[in-house]
Design an enzyme around this catalytic site. Structure first.
Site, short mmCIF file in Angstrom:
data_model
loop_
_atom_site.label_atom_id
_atom_site.label_comp_id
_atom_site.label_asym_id
_atom_site.label_seq_id
_atom_site.Cartn_x
_atom_site.Cartn_y
_atom_site.Cartn_z
N ASP A 163 -0.27 -5.29 9.57
CA ASP A 163 -1.37 -4.39 9.20
C ASP A 163 -2.54 -5.26 8.75
OD1 ASP A 163 -3.02 -2.37 8.38
OD2 ASP A 163 -1.78 -1.71 6.69
N TRP B 286 0.86 -1.18 0.00
CA TRP B 286 0.00 0.00 0.00
C TRP B 286 0.89 1.23 0.00
CZ3 TRP B 286 -1.96 2.80 4.78
CH2 TRP B 286 -2.93 3.75 4.46
N LYS C 220 -13.44 -1.12 6.49
CA LYS C 220 -14.05 -2.01 5.51
C LYS C 220 -15.05 -2.96 6.14
CE LYS C 220 -10.79 -0.34 2.76
NZ LYS C 220 -9.89 0.77 3.13
#
Length: 396
Positions: free
Chosen positions: A208, A127, A243
């Protein structure tokens, strides 16, 4: 004061948002920004979240600060969702943060405080904000090989070789599940082999976990966090609720540390809280209150889990449909990896120039590195997208 400042490079993901909004074509498709969309193209608010908000608005009597560490009950509930009930809780501490990015930021600051200029190994690719956050905190970023671009799978031999040569005390950033941007996750046996190397070489994991529940389910997606928690003396974990609870704009997350003993855990949490106080002072309350309300109520929690499973099933169906569409149009298996990848993202293998062609000639928006948000597709758009990709690659 500002005379020497220049325009920074455009964010590859966020820069697509205004361009997409201004596009007047009725057939435009947004596969760039990483949000889940349902069959109608809407990013839904889960039923349990709506009900929780009603209860909060009815019962809430104050908007006073929650404190820099946030709501301890929220932290405990999310911690148990991530680490599981059997974790070494006497050594784990957590604080509430503004989303997963906020968690990563305070954890990076903590690493820098404890070991200035430390090396943090991140996967190639990762990311985009990972690197920015780490470097902004004065940490040295080292990339490790992750993706075999020929197969769309994890290049595990190269990854393992890199970790076998890493220096004791180095930090290794791992995507807990649903790797962003590739969607390629190690298998359980590969995670076990990697965890063994991490423990043997004295590396410190920074996990993460931003998409828990979108890969193989809430419990299975937490496998590597729980595995490492039983094998290493120290670990850092960033968790996001954006999410899986559908509360993107509420900026809700948590930062956790695992220390060698309870005293070290207390001291480390105190320093982590100081970092939070410096960076943003206090976390926002509303999102955490939603999550707490959902998880404390068995009926709401069960409904949330059911709706999350439905979202995961939809993503899997889209993946299988897209892989089948490419197979039908190409008479080959080059895109079968799409069905094996996990979560919202995959790399489709386009160059930046081809991504621009896809946008300009087909009204399809993807990130220039070729990342697509599978969850942005509707079933009726699958063939259109596959044909457009093959067209810009000169294969149709």
């Amino acid at each position: 004061m500002f005379d020497d400042l220049i325009m920074p490079p455009a964010d590859k993901i966020l820069s697509l948002m205004p361009i997409f909004r201004q596009d007047s074509r009725s057939n435009k498709i947004d596969l760039g920004v990483g949000v889940y969309r349902d069959a109608s193209g809407t990013t839904p608010i889960p039923r349990a979240v709506r009900e929780a908000e009603k209860r909060i608005l009815t019962a809430q009597t104050t908007k006073a600060y929650v404190g820099p560490a946030g709501d301890p009950v929220f932290c405990d509930l999310i911690g148990r969702l991530v680490f599981g009930e059997a974790a070494p809780w006497e050594r784990i501490r957590g604080i509430q943060t503004p989303g997963g990015a906020g968690a990563l930021t305070v954890l990076a600051g903590l690493i820098s405080l404890a070991r200035a200029g430390a090396a943090v190994h991140v996967p190639d690719p990762t990311w985009v904000n990972h690197v920015s956050i780490l470097e902004d905190n004065g940490l040295r970023v080292v990339t490790y090989p992750y993706l075999d671009r020929r197969t769309g799978e994890v290049d595990f031999d190269a990854l393992l070789d890199h970790f076998s040569r890493s220096e004791r005390g180095d930090i290794v950033l791992l995507h807990g599940c649903c790797h962003n941007p590739t969607g390629a996750d190690p298998s359980r046996s590969q995670w076990q082999a990697l965890a063994k190397i991490i423990a043997e070489r004295g590396l410190v994991p920074l996990v993460d976990i931003a998409y828990q529940g979108f890969g193989e389910g809430l419990e299975d997606d937490a496998f590597v966090v729980r595995l490492l928690a039983g094998m290493v003396p120290e670990m850092l974990v960033s968790s996001s609720c954006s999410k899986n609870f559908g509360i993107y704009r509420e900026r809700t997350g948590a930062a956790f540390i695992l220390a060698a003993n309870a005293d070290r855990a207390d001291a480390t949490k105190a320093q982590l809280t100081v970092r939070a106080r410096i960076v943003y002072s206090m976390p926002p309350d509303h999102g955490a209150a939603i999550v707490r309300t959902v998880l404390e109520d068995p009926a709401l929690a069960a409904d949330w889990r059911a709706e999350l499973d439905a979202m995961r099933s939809n993503i899997l169906s889209l993946r299988q449909g897209l892989a089948a569409s490419f197979r039908r149009f190409t008479n080959g298996s080059d895109y079968d990896f799409l069905a094996r990848n996990k979560g919202m993202f995959s790399l489709i293998g386009l160059t930046p120039g081809e991504a621009v062609m896809l946008r300009e000639h087909h009204a399809i928006y993807i990130v220039e590195d070729g990342r697509i948000n599978i969850a942005g597709l509707q079933a009726s758009q699958i063939d259109t997208f596959a044909e457009a990709v093959l067209a810009v690659r000169g294969k149709r």
